[in-house]
Structures are given as C-alpha cells and as structure tokens.
Design an enzyme around this catalytic site. Structure first.
Site, short mmCIF file in Angstrom:
data_model
loop_
_atom_site.label_atom_id
_atom_site.label_comp_id
_atom_site.label_asym_id
_atom_site.label_seq_id
_atom_site.Cartn_x
_atom_site.Cartn_y
_atom_site.Cartn_z
N HIS A 255 54.65 1.33 51.89
CA HIS A 255 56.34 2.45 51.59
C HIS A 255 56.63 3.38 50.98
O HIS A 255 56.71 3.21 49.90
CB HIS A 255 57.27 1.47 51.80
CG HIS A 255 58.00 1.49 53.02
ND1 HIS A 255 59.65 1.95 52.26
CD2 HIS A 255 58.84 1.45 54.94
CE1 HIS A 255 60.04 2.66 52.94
NE2 HIS A 255 60.19 1.34 54.28
N GLU A 313 56.14 -2.97 59.08
CA GLU A 313 55.70 -2.94 60.80
C GLU A 313 55.17 -3.95 61.49
O GLU A 313 55.09 -4.79 62.27
CB GLU A 313 54.95 -2.15 60.68
CG GLU A 313 55.86 -0.91 61.14
CD GLU A 313 56.46 0.07 61.59
OE1 GLU A 313 57.13 -0.94 62.76
OE2 GLU A 313 57.08 1.09 61.49
#
Ligand code: COA
Length: 378
Positions: A255, A313
């Site tokens: 991320h 996700e």
C-alpha cells in the site's frame, strides 16, 4: 529561492485538508469523521455512515428515517439509464465500464443541486450495478424494495431474494469499511474535477474511472483467484515464490500509505471469519489466512525494507465471495461504498472553492528549431 520538490505520484505530499477521514499509515489506523473505523464498520447502517460524512455528525432517529425515505425515493433509475444498461449489456461490457457509462446519466430525473445529486448518486449506484448484472445474465432487473435498507436492497436487487440479516450485515460492514480513505486516487480525481467548478456527476464519473484500475480498486478479483489457484496451504510457498521470482506483484498486498497491516483488512477479516463460520465454509477462510501469512513473509524476503503488508483488497475478496458475489462484482461493490465518500469530498472541495492545479517538472528538450514538413526527411 528554495528548489521546488518533485514528487512522482505525489508520494508524501499533503495536497489539502479534510475532515472526512484520517489515514495513519505507520500506526495502521483509520479515522472516519472522528470515529475509529472499528466503531463504525460493524455497527453503523450505511445510511448512518453517509449522513455522518455529509453532516459531520451521526443522525438522530428522525433524521435517519428522513434520509432512509429520501434514498428510497431516489433508488429507482431514470428510464434513460435503464435503456443504456440494456444496450450496453448486449455488448457484454464489464460491470465497471457499465457503471462508468451509467454514472454520467444519474443527474437525470429532475435532480438539481449538489446535495440532491449526492443523495441520488449514493441511492442509485447499487441499482445500476444490480440491474446491469441481471441484464448481463439475461434476467430482468428487480425493482428496489422501499422496506429494505441500502445494503440489503443491493443484495435483494442482485438476487431477487431478501437477504438474511447476517448477509445484509456482511455487505453493510464492507460498504462502511471502504466508504472513505483520505486522498486516494479516485477521491483525488473527484476533487480535481469538482475544483474546476464542474458538477458532481462529472466528478463521480471520473472517480469511477480511477477506481477501475488494478492498482486501486481492481485488485480483489485477482487476489481471490490467487487463493483458489493455490488451493491448499502446503502449496502456498512454492506458488508465491515462483510469482515473486518472475517479478510479479502479489495482489492484495502493499500500500502506498500503510506500512503495517491495513486496518480495513482486520475489520474485513473478522467479518469474513464470522460469516464463514456461520455457513460452514471455514476451510477457505483458513486457506486465505495461511496464504496471507506466507505472502507477508516472502514479501519481506524479496522486498526487504518495503514493509509490504496485507491491504484491504485481500479480505474484500474473501468476504464478498462469501456473500455469493462473483469477482466481476467486487470493484463495482467497492464503488457502491466509496461513492458516499466521493460525494462528501466533492461537497467539501466545493465549499473550499480552490482550483487544484499542481506544477510540473519539464524534462523535454530546449531550443529546437522549427523545420517545415517537407524538409523533415523521415
Ligand atoms: N507484490 C510484490 N512486490 C510489490 C508489491 C506486491 N504486491 N507491492 C509493491 N511491491 C514492490 C514493487 O515491485 C517495488 O519493488 P522494487 O523497488 O524492487 O521495484 C516496491 O515494492 C515498491 O513498490 P511501488 O510500486 O513503488 O509502491 P507503491 O506505493 O506505488 O505501490 C501499490 C502501492 C498498491 C500500487 C502496490 O503495493 C501494488 O501494486 N500492490 C498490488 C496491487 C494491490 O493490491 N492493489 C490494491 C491497493 S489497496
């Protein structure tokens, strides 16, 4: 004069301020309008969360009932939107593309003013996705049920059956979890568009386009495919190592902001565990945990110092799969949650009234001489 900073990808740049959410990447903490994500995710209805973002406080019972009634009255699609979805389904366009095309039509039906457009967009996104999904699968759209809440209506319009309270809660927790996340790419896109004094529908349509990309909202499908391909925990290491050896990225990990486990992964993992426990398919959940553990260990080995951890996700995929949603619906479902955040950011940006227009660092040539076309050779 100090040298201006050039920050590719705007990494590390604070591009504005917001009251809507705070992402603390080092502490792994997400605040939604003053509340820790953990307090909102599994407790609030999506209507309460949207109200909180729009008004900076939770609604009382009368205000909540008013919002529920207003969303219910806006949920049905304009005729032109349905006609468009029918035509698009005939071409078997992917659901995210259909949502992007339909989003641009959602100001139809006499909706005026940014606040009303915000409510209409939030109310209608689930209707668009569900109607399109049914048309794509050769069945007729199901009309929204005014007696059901926002999250339950989405599942109802998809499947034509009233969801169980556990299913409705599962999708509601998911929508709350992804509702807002600082200046992520799609939110920033929406803010850039609205900052030109453009309209809300244009801004949200642009945001859908930004969310579609696999580096933003398009990762959960591939993350789930990966878990299925691995199939059993003992195959995880070999499979993941081979992927990393080929220089491929592991979807659902890494991320830009979080350098520890994404707090949304924890919330969604807990919601997925609860759901899988209830319907007996605990094996898939356990496999996903084993894949996660192995992936994080291998990412530390192959990319030392990068702190690549599980992102939202990975467990999105597991939770939505458990709710019976097919992978093609994962990113559109993300959009159904995030659209409330996008609209709130647009209203905030609009009130601020400042055009977003960064500078750029030119690295092309200089001093070139003009040559007429027939003297240029090839
Ligand atoms: N798997 C393998 N390697 C990864 C990786 C992943 N998921 N994520 C980042 N890396 C590696 C990059 O290859 C790069 O390595 P290098 O320096 O040796 O070239 C390094 O880590 C830094 O990557 P970078 O692309 O600069 O980081 P970023 O901040 O731009 O990337 C993401 C953030 C999300 C785009 C990235 O982590 C990614 O592609 N993840 C997979 C897709 C995904 O899950 N997206 C959903 C995000 S919520």
């Amino acid at each position: 004069m100090t040298q201006p900073i050039v920050a590719p990808g705007l990494e590390g740049i604070i591009a504005g301020s917001t009251r809507l959410s705070r992402v603390n990447g080092l502490a792994g903490e997400l605040i939604i309008a003053g509340y820790p994500l953990e307090a909102i995710a599994a407790n609030a209805t999506f209507e309460e969360t949207a109200y909180l973002l729009w008004n900076d406080r939770l609604p009382n019972a009368a205000e909540l009932a008013e919002l529920q009634a207003s969303l219910a009255s806006l949920r049905a699609l304009p005729r032109a939107t349905l006609d468009l979805l029918r035509a698009v389904a005939a071409e078997k366009v992917a659901p995210m593309d259909a949502l992007r095309m339909a989003a641009g039509t959602l100001s139809l039906g006499g909706i005026e003013g940014a606040e009303n457009e915000a409510a209409a967009l939030v109310a209608r996104f689930p209707t668009v996705v569900a109607a399109y999904w049914r048309l794509l699968n050769r069945s007729e759209p199901v009309e929204p049920d005014p007696a059901l809440g926002h999250a339950a209506n989405y599942l109802y319009m998809l499947n034509g059956q009233i969801p169980s309270p556990a299913q409705a809660r599962g999708v509601e927790t998911y929508l709350n979890t992804v509702v807002d996340h600082g200046f992520n790419a799609s939110t920033f896109t929406a803010r850039v568009i609205i900052s030109t004094a453009s309209d809300l529908v244009s801004a949200i349509t642009g945001a859908v386009g930004a969310l579609k990309g696999p580096l933003h909202g398009g990762a959960p499908g591939p993350a789930l495919d990966m878990v299925f391909e691995i199939g059993s925990a003992d195959r995880a290491e070999g499979y993941l190592r081979a992927k990393l050896e080929r220089g491929e990225r592991l979807m659902g990990f890494g991320h830009r902001v979080y350098k520890v486990r994404d707090p949304r992964a924890a919330v969604l993992s807990a919601a997925a565990e609860k759901m899988f426990q209830a319907d007996g398919d605990r094996q898939l959940y356990d496999l996903a945990r084993a894949v996660e553990e192995q992936a994080v260990a291998l990412l530390a080995e192959y990319k030392p110092g990068r702190n690549l951890q599980t992102n939202v996700e990975f467990y999105t995929a597991l939770l939505l799969h458990g709710l019976g949603l097919e992978t093609a619906l994962f990113t559109p479902t993300f959009a159904i949650g995030r659209v409330a955040g996008w609209t709130a950011h647009c209203l905030e940006q609009k009130a601020e009234g400042r055009l977003i227009r960064p500078g750029s660092d030119y690295h092309g040539g200089l001093g070139r001489l003009w040559v007429a076309v027939d003297e240029r050779g090839n």
